[in-house]
Design an enzyme around this catalytic site. Structure first.
Site, PDB file in Angstrom:
ATOM      1  N   ASP A  76      40.963 -10.301  19.170  1.00 37.57           N
ATOM      2  CA  ASP A  76      41.994  -9.346  18.678  1.00 37.57           C
ATOM      3  C   ASP A  76      41.746  -7.762  19.136  1.00 37.57           C
ATOM      4  OD1 ASP A  76      43.535 -10.932  17.601  1.00 37.57           O
ATOM      5  OD2 ASP A  76      43.121 -10.462  15.670  1.00 37.57           O
ATOM      6  N   GLY A  77      40.062  -7.529  19.225  1.00 34.52           N
ATOM      7  CA  GLY A  77      39.703  -6.218  19.334  1.00 34.52           C
ATOM      8  C   GLY A  77      40.052  -5.813  20.941  1.00 34.52           C
ATOM      9  N   ASP A 180      32.641   3.724  -0.261  1.00 30.98           N
ATOM     10  CA  ASP A 180      32.207   3.772   1.037  1.00 30.98           C
ATOM     11  C   ASP A 180      33.187   4.142   2.012  1.00 30.98           C
ATOM     12  OD1 ASP A 180      29.788   2.685   0.356  1.00 30.98           O
ATOM     13  OD2 ASP A 180      29.999   0.683   1.051  1.00 30.98           O
ATOM     14  N   THR A 191      45.496  -7.854   7.954  1.00 32.37           N
ATOM     15  CA  THR A 191      44.860  -9.154   8.040  1.00 32.37           C
ATOM     16  C   THR A 191      43.441  -8.772   8.845  1.00 32.37           C
ATOM     17  OG1 THR A 191      45.889  -9.575  10.230  1.00 32.37           O
ATOM     18  CG2 THR A 191      46.924 -10.680   8.451  1.00 32.37           C
ATOM     19  N   SER A 196      39.529  -7.790   4.259  1.00 34.41           N
ATOM     20  CA  SER A 196      38.099  -8.305   4.022  1.00 34.41           C
ATOM     21  C   SER A 196      37.640  -7.535   2.742  1.00 34.41           C
ATOM     22  CB  SER A 196      37.140  -7.841   5.344  1.00 34.41           C
ATOM     23  OG  SER A 196      37.310  -8.694   6.530  1.00 34.41           O
TER      24      SER A 196
END
Length: 294
Positions: A76-77, A180, A191, A196
């Site tokens: 995907d990157g 953060d 997704t 995450s």
């Protein structure tokens, strides 16, 4: 009849891609497609090359406008990197997954030959994916603008301290975070990092933005889904350490307390070539649930 010109964006750092690329180029030619590769590897395969590094978000792009379609070979990157070049030129694209998850790259390695045959025969559909635009301002001047298919992340930099952020939606105070960082994702990007960090799964056809805090120092900070048409502005609380804005996993610019970030609907959409009949629910089951139980 002129052959369709297919721009190939391979992730040459992956051994599987390096091995499969000669076969893929030959396969394209067998089906009457003209393969084009980045100029640093094109000559190795007897292909015409293009200089992707000189491609920016401009409509008069001299390198990509002649392409009829594009494909990424990787994960995907790799597809997200390809989108930076193909989206502004309006070139439809798809991905072949050589990675692990491959949620965006819907074609897996075993289906590569069938995918090329469908592309050559015009047996596919086009799905438009909405994108986000981020503009960073300082003293009323624009420092930079970026466009994301998946997400923007404003997060703490090299320091271990929390990022302290204020959020405004359509000009109204809408949140203050000690975390953060903060993820602003599209429905497509729900997704990815947002998931995450505890964000919801969202159907990619929906015109929404998902705001997800990362490790917020609060029991009440939860993900928020808003219309894509709403304008989000983020500022650092005065005295905060500098933060970093990233776009689809790539750093864009350092953000200090005298700058602010505006995130809104991008004028661009990605034309995603769909070569399978697999719907979103099947993809969710096959990609995400497979990883959970494998």
């Amino acid at each position: 009849m002129k052959a369709k010109r297919l721009g190939i964006f391979p992730n040459m750092s992956k051994d599987k891609v390096h091995i499969a690329l000669p076969e893929f180029v030959a396969m394209c030619r067998d089906w009457g497609l003209e393969p084009l590769l980045p100029e640093d590897v094109a000559s190795d395969f007897g292909c015409q090359g293009f200089n992707k590094e000189n491609i920016t978000f401009m409509h008069n792009n001299e390198y990509l406008e002649p392409l009829d379609a594009a494909v990424s070979l990787g994960g995907d990157g790799t597809l997200l990197q390809m989108a930076r070049y193909t989206v502004p030129a309006g070139v439809p694209a798809f991905g072949i997954n050589f990675g692990k998850l491959g949620f965006l790259a819907e074609i897996d390695l075993p289906g590569m030959r069938k995918a090329i045959s469908k592309l050559a025969q015009g047996n596919y559909t086009i799905e438009r994916r909405k994108m986000l635009q981020a503009t960073v301002f300082k003293d009323g001047n624009v420092l930079t603008t970026a466009h994301a298919l998946n997400d923007f992340v404003l997060a703490k930099g090299m320091f271990s301290k929390l990022a302290h952020l204020r959020m405004f939606i359509n000009g109204k105070p809408s949140g203050r975070y000690a975390a953060d960082g903060l993820i602003i994702s599209t429905a497509t990007g729900s997704t990815a990092y947002s998931l995450s960090a505890g964000g919801p799964l969202v159907m990619p056809e929906l015109d929404v933005s998902v705001i997800t805090p990362v490790c917020a120092h609060s029991l009440t900070a939860r993900a928020l889904v808003i219309p894509l048409s709403d304008c989000i502005e983020l500022t650092a609380v005065p005295g905060s350490e500098e933060m970093m804005l990233s776009c689809d996993g790539e750093n864009v610019i350092e953000v200090q307390d005298d700058t602010f970030v505006r995130i809104e609907k991008s004028p661009y959409t990605m034309k995603l070539i769909r070569l399978t009949s697999r719907d979103y629910y099947q993809t969710w089951q096959q990609k995400l649930m497979r990883n959970v139980y494998s």
